[in-house]
Design a protein around this motif. Structure first.
Motif, short mmCIF file in Angstrom:
data_model
loop_
_atom_site.label_atom_id
_atom_site.label_comp_id
_atom_site.label_asym_id
_atom_site.label_seq_id
_atom_site.Cartn_x
_atom_site.Cartn_y
_atom_site.Cartn_z
N MET A 78 50.01 11.30 -56.17
CA MET A 78 50.04 11.74 -54.79
C MET A 78 48.70 11.40 -54.15
O MET A 78 47.65 11.74 -54.68
CB MET A 78 50.33 13.24 -54.76
CG MET A 78 50.20 13.85 -53.41
SD MET A 78 50.84 15.53 -53.26
CE MET A 78 49.91 16.44 -54.45
N THR A 79 48.75 10.77 -53.01
CA THR A 79 47.52 10.40 -52.33
C THR A 79 46.93 11.61 -51.63
O THR A 79 47.61 12.62 -51.40
CB THR A 79 47.79 9.28 -51.29
OG1 THR A 79 48.64 9.80 -50.27
CG2 THR A 79 48.43 8.07 -51.94
N SER A 80 45.68 11.50 -51.26
CA SER A 80 45.03 12.62 -50.58
C SER A 80 45.63 12.86 -49.20
O SER A 80 45.67 13.99 -48.73
CB SER A 80 43.52 12.38 -50.49
OG SER A 80 43.26 11.25 -49.69
N THR A 81 46.11 11.79 -48.55
CA THR A 81 46.75 11.94 -47.24
C THR A 81 48.04 12.75 -47.38
O THR A 81 48.28 13.67 -46.59
CB THR A 81 47.07 10.56 -46.63
OG1 THR A 81 45.87 9.79 -46.57
CG2 THR A 81 47.67 10.70 -45.25
N ASN A 82 48.85 12.42 -48.38
CA ASN A 82 50.08 13.17 -48.59
C ASN A 82 49.80 14.63 -48.93
O ASN A 82 50.49 15.53 -48.46
CB ASN A 82 50.92 12.54 -49.71
CG ASN A 82 51.57 11.25 -49.28
OD1 ASN A 82 51.65 10.95 -48.10
ND2 ASN A 82 52.02 10.47 -50.24
N ALA A 83 48.80 14.86 -49.75
CA ALA A 83 48.44 16.23 -50.12
C ALA A 83 47.97 17.01 -48.90
O ALA A 83 48.34 18.19 -48.73
CB ALA A 83 47.35 16.22 -51.19
N THR A 84 47.21 16.37 -48.03
CA THR A 84 46.73 17.03 -46.81
C THR A 84 47.89 17.36 -45.88
O THR A 84 47.96 18.46 -45.34
CB THR A 84 45.70 16.13 -46.09
OG1 THR A 84 44.64 15.82 -46.99
CG2 THR A 84 45.14 16.82 -44.86
N ILE A 85 48.77 16.40 -45.70
CA ILE A 85 49.94 16.62 -44.83
C ILE A 85 50.81 17.73 -45.41
O ILE A 85 51.29 18.61 -44.69
CB ILE A 85 50.73 15.31 -44.64
CG1 ILE A 85 49.92 14.33 -43.80
CG2 ILE A 85 52.08 15.59 -43.99
CD1 ILE A 85 50.52 12.94 -43.72
N PHE A 86 50.99 17.72 -46.72
CA PHE A 86 51.80 18.73 -47.40
C PHE A 86 51.21 20.13 -47.19
O PHE A 86 51.93 21.07 -46.84
CB PHE A 86 51.90 18.39 -48.88
CG PHE A 86 52.88 19.24 -49.64
CD1 PHE A 86 54.24 19.01 -49.54
CD2 PHE A 86 52.44 20.28 -50.44
CE1 PHE A 86 55.15 19.78 -50.24
CE2 PHE A 86 53.33 21.06 -51.14
CZ PHE A 86 54.70 20.81 -51.04
N LYS A 87 49.91 20.26 -47.38
CA LYS A 87 49.23 21.55 -47.19
C LYS A 87 49.28 21.99 -45.73
O LYS A 87 49.49 23.17 -45.43
CB LYS A 87 47.77 21.48 -47.66
CG LYS A 87 47.62 21.46 -49.15
CD LYS A 87 48.03 22.79 -49.73
CE LYS A 87 47.82 22.80 -51.23
NZ LYS A 87 48.35 23.98 -51.86
N THR A 88 49.11 21.04 -44.80
CA THR A 88 49.17 21.37 -43.37
C THR A 88 50.56 21.87 -43.00
O THR A 88 50.70 22.86 -42.27
CB THR A 88 48.82 20.12 -42.53
OG1 THR A 88 47.52 19.66 -42.91
CG2 THR A 88 48.83 20.44 -41.05
N MET A 89 51.59 21.20 -43.50
CA MET A 89 52.96 21.64 -43.22
C MET A 89 53.21 23.03 -43.81
O MET A 89 53.88 23.86 -43.20
CB MET A 89 53.97 20.63 -43.76
CG MET A 89 54.00 19.35 -42.96
SD MET A 89 55.14 18.12 -43.64
CE MET A 89 56.69 18.96 -43.49
N GLN A 90 52.67 23.28 -45.00
CA GLN A 90 52.83 24.58 -45.63
C GLN A 90 52.22 25.68 -44.75
O GLN A 90 52.83 26.72 -44.53
CB GLN A 90 52.18 24.57 -47.01
CG GLN A 90 52.54 25.74 -47.87
CD GLN A 90 52.03 25.57 -49.30
OE1 GLN A 90 51.25 24.67 -49.60
NE2 GLN A 90 52.48 26.44 -50.17
#
Length: 175
Positions: A1-13
């Motif tokens: 998982m890229t850092s961009t995906n992780a950031t987007i995932f956390k933001t959506m959460q």
């Protein structure tokens, strides 16, 4: 998982947590203002929550007022429950291994609740149209078809995840 995906995932959460808390507050505010309008002060029906004015309906018939308010509160509570299920889904979802049977079950549960919410919204729409045809002003607008569409999309995702779980299980067995 890229850092961009992780950031987007956390933001959506975080955004879903905010939506869940907001829907809970809105549901609670409607419940409190409705209870106050019934038990303490009838003029509270003029401004139940965010300008919702059901005073004319209250003056016409308190039973119908109670029924309409109960429908609105129930629909809001179901929307809050759907938001809770989304938050719960985000907490259990693993981007490295997304196809899990628990995730599929959560998608299915979410689609069933959304379907029930859509049915209840259609019932509320019909009842409000009936009251409006009788000459009683009821300033509530809702759209059950949007909820049915949402339920269908979530159910489709559940089916995709179910197939993904089957393929992943089959793949794990062949290795």
């Amino acid at each position: 998982m890229t850092s961009t995906n992780a950031t987007i995932f956390k933001t959506m959460q975080v955004l879903f947590w905010i939506a869940f808390i907001g829907l809970c507050i809105k549901t609670g505010a409607l419940m409190v203002s409705f209870t106050i309008s019934l038990l303490v002060n009838a003029t509270a029906a003029k401004d139940l929550y965010l300008g919702l004015n059901l005073f004319e309906l209250y003056q016409h018939d308190t039973v119908q007022y109670g029924f309409v308010a109960s429908l609105v509160i129930s629909i809001m509570a179901l929307k809050a429950y759907i938001a809770y299920l989304v938050v719960k889904l985000f907490m259990k979802f693993d981007l490295n291994k997304p196809f899990q049977s628990t995730i599929t079950q959560m998608f299915l549960q979410m689609s069933y609740v959304a379907l029930g919410t859509g049915i209840l919204t259609i019932i509320a729409e019909g009842y409000i149209k009936h009251l409006i045809n009788k000459g009683i002003a009821v300033p509530i607008e809702s759209n059950g078809s949007e909820t049915f569409f949402f339920a269908g999309v979530i159910y489709l995702l559940a089916l995709v995840f179910q197939k993904g779980v089957e393929l992943q299980t089959e793949n794990d067995l062949t290795v």
